[in-house]
Design an enzyme around this catalytic site. Structure first.
Site, PDB file in Angstrom:
ATOM      1  N   GLU A 691       0.832  -0.967  -0.507  1.00  0.00           N
ATOM      2  CA  GLU A 691       0.059   0.587  -0.045  1.00  0.00           C
ATOM      3  C   GLU A 691       0.613   1.005   0.190  1.00  0.00           C
ATOM      4  O   GLU A 691       1.077   2.509   0.805  1.00  0.00           O
ATOM      5  CB  GLU A 691      -1.091   0.131   1.255  1.00  0.00           C
ATOM      6  CG  GLU A 691      -1.865  -1.266   0.740  1.00  0.00           C
ATOM      7  CD  GLU A 691      -3.134  -1.658   2.136  1.00  0.00           C
ATOM      8  OE1 GLU A 691      -2.812  -0.659   3.153  1.00  0.00           O
ATOM      9  OE2 GLU A 691      -3.731  -2.203   2.030  1.00  0.00           O
ATOM     10  N   GLU A 792      -6.264  -9.961  -3.013  1.00  0.00           N
ATOM     11  CA  GLU A 792      -7.505 -10.116  -1.477  1.00  0.00           C
ATOM     12  C   GLU A 792      -8.222  -9.885  -2.238  1.00  0.00           C
ATOM     13  O   GLU A 792      -9.193  -9.132  -1.437  1.00  0.00           O
ATOM     14  CB  GLU A 792      -6.657  -8.890  -0.589  1.00  0.00           C
ATOM     15  CG  GLU A 792      -5.108  -8.814  -0.690  1.00  0.00           C
ATOM     16  CD  GLU A 792      -4.879  -7.786   0.524  1.00  0.00           C
ATOM     17  OE1 GLU A 792      -5.621  -6.775   1.066  1.00  0.00           O
ATOM     18  OE2 GLU A 792      -3.522  -7.367   0.435  1.00  0.00           O
TER      19      GLU A 792
END
Length: 914
Positions: A691, A792
């Protein structure tokens, strides 16, 4: 090469509630799951050997035909006589009851004469030696089924109980046709066991017996009939409890429930709570489980949270399930800040009610593709539109005449746009822009696509964010965002869905800085026809995931080949589909069974993250990751390493945040060295710095070079691993921080600094997905030439049918796109996912409608073919990439062969010598 027969057929649908049939054909209350192997090897485990199932569809592959005409299991690669097929039956046996066991067994392979097959129980207890109990024994010879039978009864209950069949000499294959373990009273016992859970397992739940069975947790507890001069009184009953003199958030009131909760059963939790004192008017109250398991670190399981006030009692509700067999279980209430009293009026914990799923929504006249925006072409001036705030709206000419590409992909041929646009001036707030009420035009559970052209006028300075937003009662819903830093027209695209009846819905376009003019054209909001998109994707999938195959036969005359029959069955699709797993999950054999049967990749939820492996400096915990990795290796499941670092500051443990620059730099290098040296060659992928589009902890403290250096060092330590970037909101049009364009810039910047970026991770936490919006992001990212993975993926809807449709959208888009090389779900089991209403399997193991949709897709992506050899001595078909078995039957013999269809544009020629 992997033997395809060592895996069960993923094409079979699951049925956890199948009717059990005994070997003799009579109905019985059988505790063995998948007793007849109709679901492949689901719930069965080859013990230190291999196994596969010969299906009724495929026919006979061995020396014996199925006794019942159905499926049977073959246990192969046996190097010891004790190796065989086992099933965990922990929790299914009642003490003192007598159980009868029967199984049809056979043998195959290098054997002359006969050998013995044994039915055995394995009893495991922590801290003591494992014991074994022989149930039955049968002499078996080749080409004949025999019935092994026996009985058993237990006077003490082991922590783990396993039934297995073993015995033939090494090298001899063990065949198993059907297995039954039954007890005349077993169904009654099971009902009694479950029924007991329907009662509250909390003793003295309303404090009618004082504080009996309750205790303090780091504070003091007391009983009251009222507080604050009678302003605080019980909601029900005569008294309530308080946790006072609290110095930590985790201080509260607790009760031990060891022995009153059973593993693999779901429990509902309800509490009536409020707060008092210290001038705090609102605070979070949480119900938590403290679980101690032999040989494991203590676990803290968050059950539920509620925002409590000092004004009135509120209800806290949640649900939990224990996977393993804990030695202690304590439930407690915690949460408010130190100095604030936590008040409890009641606590109830009982076996969760099995609530039937909602039916699929019935939507009359969905009007797919019909725009619900009034006067979108602006032929009637600004009629239907109004300014949000004190800005001014006017209509002008000069916008594009074609639909934006994402809308065009959904709508197909469409009339040209008028070229008119709304010009918004005198904007004094970022939220000001054109608005329209659409309350009466929306239908619940329909997925809507959002599309518009937008442009900025004078006064813009730097990057500006433009957003199509919806005000749904008091809630803000994101309909799509785009970032603009020039004076050209830009496409904005997104989606949304409403699942609860609103009283007011307003759509508005907002975002640029105050003083910047905004231009908006061709606003479209329309329900999408997902089935039409699916049909398009099926054609795309056929092009990129299939290959022409020619089976070329030799060794016999062409005339005798004409009567030769060919049957081709695909055993496994080679496209990677994985799931997130956690250490607590693998204590639940039902979870493990579903996982190993339906996934060929895995990622660990937390167990590889730095805050987990080194929570305090120098205090390492790799055991959880080791356990998960061992499970995956035992089942030939590939693994992703998630993640080496996490750039978002809130995820960085406090001891790391407290380091100075030099010590932090050393700690980063130590982390890389420790992790990648320990697991060198064991993780196929690594998310190097998670991220980076949404956090900058390491970059802020160590400089811009640190990110590229992380990749370089990781590559040096484990050159075999593909190194990924990984981020969220890339594929849904709702976040300009990580839009495809910004993600591409980010990757190119890393590569220019020498970072060996090998893959692009899209997390895929997505709401109400629309195919063309997702595909648009994939197309843009695909220009980099790097493999793209959804890493994910999860979707969420209260309706299982809608959720399943969302999941199908994402899986089909991924499978049909040439740049996508794998998909990993962020879990599948209820109560063990990061989002509510996202699961495929309910807490106690029932596959829900979403899971059924998932399994149906996996079955669709297996190719089967049958027919006769043609005059050229060939048999041709087109099939998905993966592993196959072909059975060829001539007038005199039967031949089987395994082969792999890999990715290539030219036909695959498979020679078969008869």
């Amino acid at each position: 090469m992997e033997n395809p027969q060592m895996k069960s057929d993923n094409g079979n649908s699951e049925n956890f509630n199948e009717k059990m049939i005994s070997p003799t054909g009579n109905s019985a209350s059988n505790i063995i799951v998948n007793h007849d192997f109709s679901n492949g090897l689901h719930s069965w485990h080859p013990h230190c050997c291999n196994g596969f199932v010969v299906s009724a569809e495929f026919g006979n592959l061995g020396e014996l035909s199925a006794r019942s005409g159905g499926n049977y299991a073959v246990v192969t690669n046996r190097t010891e006589c004790w190796q065989g097929l086992e099933q965990d039956i922990t929790g299914k046996i009642s003490l003192g009851s007598t159980y009868s066991v029967s199984a049809y067994v056979g043998v195959s392979g290098p054997l002359s004469g006969s050998t013995h097959v044994l039915a055995t129980l394995k009893l495991e207890n922590h801290g003591s030696a494992t014991s074994y109990r022989l149930i039955g024994k049968k002499s078996v010879s080749k080409e004949k089924w025999e019935l092994v039978e026996g009985t058993f009864s237990l006077s003490t209950m082991p922590e783990r109980l396993v039934f297995y069949l073993e015995g033939p000499s090494p090298g001899v294959e063990l065949l198993i046709d059907s297995v039954v373990i039954s007890c005349p009273s077993s169904s009654k016992s099971e009902r009694a066991r479950i029924g007991a859970g329907d009662e509250n397992i909390i003793i003295n739940p309303k404090f009618e017996d004082g504080l009996n069975n309750w205790s303090k947790r780091g504070c003091k507890v007391a009983l009251h009939d009222s507080m604050a001069d009678g302003k605080v009184v019980p909601q029900s009953g005569k008294v309530f409890a308080s946790a006072t003199e609290r110095t930590q958030n985790w201080n509260g009131i607790q009760q031990e429930i060891t022995g009153r909760v059973q593993r693999k059963l779901a429990y509902d939790v309800e509490a009536v709570v409020r707060i008092f004192g210290n001038n705090v008017t609102t605070a979070t109250v949480q119900a938590t489980l403290w679980v101690q398991t032999p040989g494991r670190n203590d676990q803290y399981v968050g059950i539920a949270k509620v925002q409590a006030t000092d004004k009135d009692w509120v209800q806290l509700q949640g649900k939990f399930l224990l996977n393993g067999s804990p030695s202690r279980v304590v439930i407690y209430l915690e949460g408010p800040p130190p100095g604030t009293d936590l008040l409890v009026n009641a606590l109830v914990v009982n076996h969760a009610e099995n609530i039937p799923p909602s039916p699929p929504p019935v939507i009359e006249n969905p009007d797919f593709g019909v725009n619900i925006i009034t006067n979108s072409q602006l032929n009637d001036g600004t009629n239907g539109w109004f300014p949000l705030g004190n800005c001014n709206l006017s209509v002008r000419l000069g916008s594009p005449h074609i639909l934006p590409p994402m809308a065009r992909a959904s709508l197909g041929v469409h009339e040209p746009l008028s070229g008119r646009y709304i010009h918004v001036q005198n904007r004094t707030q970022t939220w000001m822009g054109p608005a329209q009420l659409i309350t009466d035009k929306l239908k619940l559970f329909l997925t809507y696509q959002v599309s518009a052209w937008v442009r900025l006028g004078s006064g813009a300075n730097g990057r500006q964010n433009v957003n199509v937003a919806l005000g749904v009662d008091s809630k803000w819903v994101n309909g799509g965002q785009v970032e603009i830093n020039d004076d050209t027209w830009h496409e904005i695209g997104g989606s949304f869905r409403i699942e609860k009846q609103p009283s007011k819905v307003m759509v508005y376009i907002q975002g640029p800085a105050a003083g910047v003019d905004l231009m908006v054209a061709g606003v479209q909001i329309f329900p999408v026809d997902r089935e039409a998109r699916f049909e398009h994707l099926r054609h795309q999938t056929d092009k990129i995931r299939k290959r022409d195959v020619i089976l070329k036969f030799s060794g016999t005359g062409s005339s005798s080949l004409l009567d030769t029959t060919v049957k081709v069955v695909q055993m496994q699709n080679s496209f990677p589909i994985g799931s997130c797993i956690s250490r607590t999950n693998i204590d639940n054999e039902d979870f493990v069974n579903f996982f190993v049967k339906n996934f060929n990749w895995a990622v660990f939820g937390n167990e590889l993250k730095w805050y987990w492996t080194e929570p305090q400096q120098g205090n390492f915990n790799y055991k959880d990751a080791d356990d998960l990795l061992a499970l995956c290796q035992n089942h030939n499941i590939e693994t992703r390493g998630h993640c080496i670092f996490w750039e978002v500051q809130d995820t960085v443990q406090q001891w790391v945040q407290a380091l100075n620059k030099d010590n932090l730099k050393k700690a980063v290098q130590d982390r890389l060295t420790d992790l990648l040296t320990r697991y060198k060659g064991k993780f196929r992928h690594y998310d190097v710095n998670n991220e980076m589009m949404h956090g900058s902890f390491y970059q802020d403290r160590l400089g811009k070079d640190i990110r590229a250096n992380m990749f370089k060092n990781a590559n040096q330590l484990d050159p075999s691993a593909t190194l990924f970037v990984n981020d969220y909101n890339v594929e849904d049009g709702c976040d300009t921080r990580s839009c495809p364009e910004r993600y591409i810039e980010h990757i190119l910047d890393l590569q220019e600094q020498g970072a060996p970026v090998g893959g692009i991770g899209l997390q895929g936490h997505i709401d109400s997905p629309v195919g063309p919006v997702v595909c648009n992001a994939l197309d843009k990212l695909g220009i980099l030439g790097l493999p793209i993975w959804f890493t994910e993926l999860d979707v969420s809807s209260v309706n299982e049918h809608v959720r399943g449709e969302d999941l199908e959208v994402m899986l089909r888009e991924a499978f049909a796109h040439p740049a996508v090389e794998g998909v990993v779900l962020w879990g599948f089991w209820e109560l063990f996912m990061s989002r509510d209403n996202a699961h495929l399997v309910n807490a106690e193991g029932d596959i829900n409608e979403t899971g059924k949709r998932f399994l149906a897709l996996k079955h669709e992506w297996l190719s089967h073919a049958r027919g006769h050899v043609d005059e050229q001595g060939q048999f041709q078909f087109r099939g998905f990439h993966g592993t196959y078995v072909v059975e060829v039957v001539t007038a005199s013999k039967k031949v089987t062969k395994t082969f792999v269809v890999d990715k290539d544009n030219s036909p695959l020629v498979v020679p078969i010598d008869l």
